[in-house]
Design a protein around this motif. Structure first.
Motif, short mmCIF file in Angstrom:
data_model
loop_
_atom_site.label_atom_id
_atom_site.label_comp_id
_atom_site.label_asym_id
_atom_site.label_seq_id
_atom_site.Cartn_x
_atom_site.Cartn_y
_atom_site.Cartn_z
N GLY A 76 -19.22 -115.74 52.44
CA GLY A 76 -19.39 -117.12 52.11
C GLY A 76 -20.21 -117.93 53.06
O GLY A 76 -20.92 -117.49 54.13
N TYR A 114 -13.26 -118.19 48.82
CA TYR A 114 -13.75 -116.85 48.05
C TYR A 114 -12.63 -115.93 47.90
O TYR A 114 -12.77 -114.82 47.48
CB TYR A 114 -14.66 -116.49 49.15
CG TYR A 114 -15.88 -117.20 49.19
CD1 TYR A 114 -16.96 -117.17 48.22
CD2 TYR A 114 -16.07 -118.17 50.15
CE1 TYR A 114 -18.11 -117.93 48.32
CE2 TYR A 114 -17.22 -119.08 50.17
CZ TYR A 114 -18.32 -118.61 49.44
OH TYR A 114 -19.27 -119.63 49.50
N PRO A 149 -16.94 -117.88 44.54
CA PRO A 149 -16.33 -118.74 44.92
C PRO A 149 -15.22 -119.08 43.81
O PRO A 149 -15.53 -119.05 42.72
CB PRO A 149 -17.13 -120.08 44.81
CG PRO A 149 -18.45 -119.62 45.02
CD PRO A 149 -18.62 -118.29 44.20
#
Length: 422
Positions: free
Chosen positions: A230, A311, A336
């Motif tokens: 992420g 995530y 996401p």
């Protein structure tokens, strides 16, 4: 309790055992929930009965004193062997790496850990390889600052060589800063117990000014294969560069984030990271992304919680269990699935007079976590590093835009009223 002691519980057989160095109690709970045996290496005053259900062996010692630590760990390992060692705490990663090398556990590289703890050595390595080049030098005096300014111009950054948490990060913008910086570092060194610092503050790193926003990139490495988990956008505040907010996933353009991913993967190969988490901070400059610093651990400031919401990946669990086969390695970067944001509470310095709004915030369905660490009568210091923030609001949303809006709305509803000293 003595400075060195052990607590033992019966160890079930047929499961791998992980040694966890330092960090918060949630780590030993998560290791236990993964089905692992747990050896916990922690300071005596930071271990209590709340840990006992999750810990099979506890070695209670000042683990930053590695000359004392390593013989004790070797003796414990001979009687109650463990299969791996991990630390997700800044002061614990080097002791964990030394334990790993001593016992031949094959996880940490001492060279990689030391390289990332020492920002000057890291910068030298990158510049030598032509990766994310940034002009830099080490200094200790006003003369050093003036020489760097003459070579590279104003403004430029100054920061400790081996610290985290935004300690001692300054921008040198003018003549007054050139004069003041050495004194600021002497003041910082006087404020902190050396045991709370990674290294001394008698020197500083000078780096060219990097314009643009800053992000952090969270990665997991599986035997040298790096997966970007992420990207978190940062909000900086205060007189220095203290982080006062984060949100995930990043709102920067996808093409730019792909460029960041390529840079971070190249960087992780260059510093030799093969296993576990990485937390890499990147500036998005007009000349392209530039590495600021990196750590062989998960980011602080509840970034793991943001990443899990955004995530669906709990990086703690991967850091603890992936190398020992208790968690299946990630095959590809996750997509996401929601938005998450955190904003830190930073009221004006002074004595706290009143704290209001907390009950209404706790009742809001967008809230994930509210923490307030002050009450009436406490003193709020001038904000100079992360530990001087006095709480936070963590919120979620269906998108990152919604999460940020929710978080800022809830943070504004928490009112910490202070009065300046007369």
């Amino acid at each position: 309790m003595s400075r060195e002691s052990t607590h033992a519980a019966p160890r079930p057989t047929g499961r791998p055992t992980i040694a966890v160095v330092g960090g918060k109690p949630k780590l030993v709970r998560k290791a236990h929930e993964l089905g692992m045996g747990v050896v916990y290496i922690q300071h005596p005053d930071q271990y209590d009965r709340a840990h006992w259900p999750y810990v099979d062996r506890a070695l209670l010692v000042d683990y930053t004193d590695t000359e004392r630590l390593l013989p004790l760990v070797r003796a414990l390992h001979q009687v109650h062997p463990f299969d791996g060692v991990v630390s997700l705490y800044e002061l614990g990663v080097q002791p964990a790496a030394l334990i790993d090398r001593m016992l031949g556990l094959g996880g940490y590289s001492v060279e990689t850990v030391d390289l990332l703890l020492d920002k000057w050595r890291m910068r030298q390595r990158l510049n030598a390889l032509g990766i994310s080049p940034v002009a830099a030098a080490v200094g200790a005096t006003e003369r050093d600052l003036r020489d760097f300014a003459a070579a590279h111009g104003l403004p430029f950054f100054v920061k400790p060589i081996c610290e985290a948490g935004s300690i001692g990060v300054f921008a040198v913008r003018d003549e007054a800063d050139l004069v003041a910086i050495p004194g600021r570092f002497r003041e910082l060194e006087a404020r902190f117990d050396p045991a709370d610092l990674v290294g001394p503050l008698d020197r500083f790193l000078m780096e060219e000014f990097l314009d643009g926003p800053e992000i952090s990139v969270e990665t997991l490495s599986f035997d040298g294969r790096h997966v970007l988990v992420g990207v978190t956008d940062k909000v900086l505040g205060g007189p220095g560069f203290v982080e006062v907010g984060h949100s995930s996933p990043s709102r920067h353009p996808a093409a730019l984030l792909r460029e960041v991913e390529r840079l971070v993967v190249t960087f992780l190969d260059a510093v030799g990271l093969r296993h576990g988490p990485g937390h890499t901070e990147v500036k998005l400059t007009g000349r392209g992304p530039r590495i600021v610093e990196s750590h062989t651990r998960i980011g602080g400031d509840r970034i793991n919680e943001l990443t899990e919401i955004a995530y669906g990946v709990d990086m703690d669990r991967y850091a603890l269990g992936a190398r020992l086969g208790m968690v299946e390695p990630l095959a590809r970067p996750p997509l996401p699935q929601a938005g998450a944001a955190i904003r830190f509470l930073t009221p004006p310095p002074g004595k706290v007079v009143e704290v209001t709004g907390a009950d209404a915030v706790r009742a809001d369905p967008a809230l994930v976590e509210l923490e307030i660490s002050v009450e009436p009568g406490d003193e709020v210091p001038r904000l100079t590093w992360s530990e001087e923030r006095v709480g936070h609001v963590l919120a979620r949303g269906e998108t990152v835009e919604e999460a940020v809006a929710n978080c800022e709305r809830l943070a504004a509803a928490v009112r910490i009223r202070t009065e300046a000293a007369s």
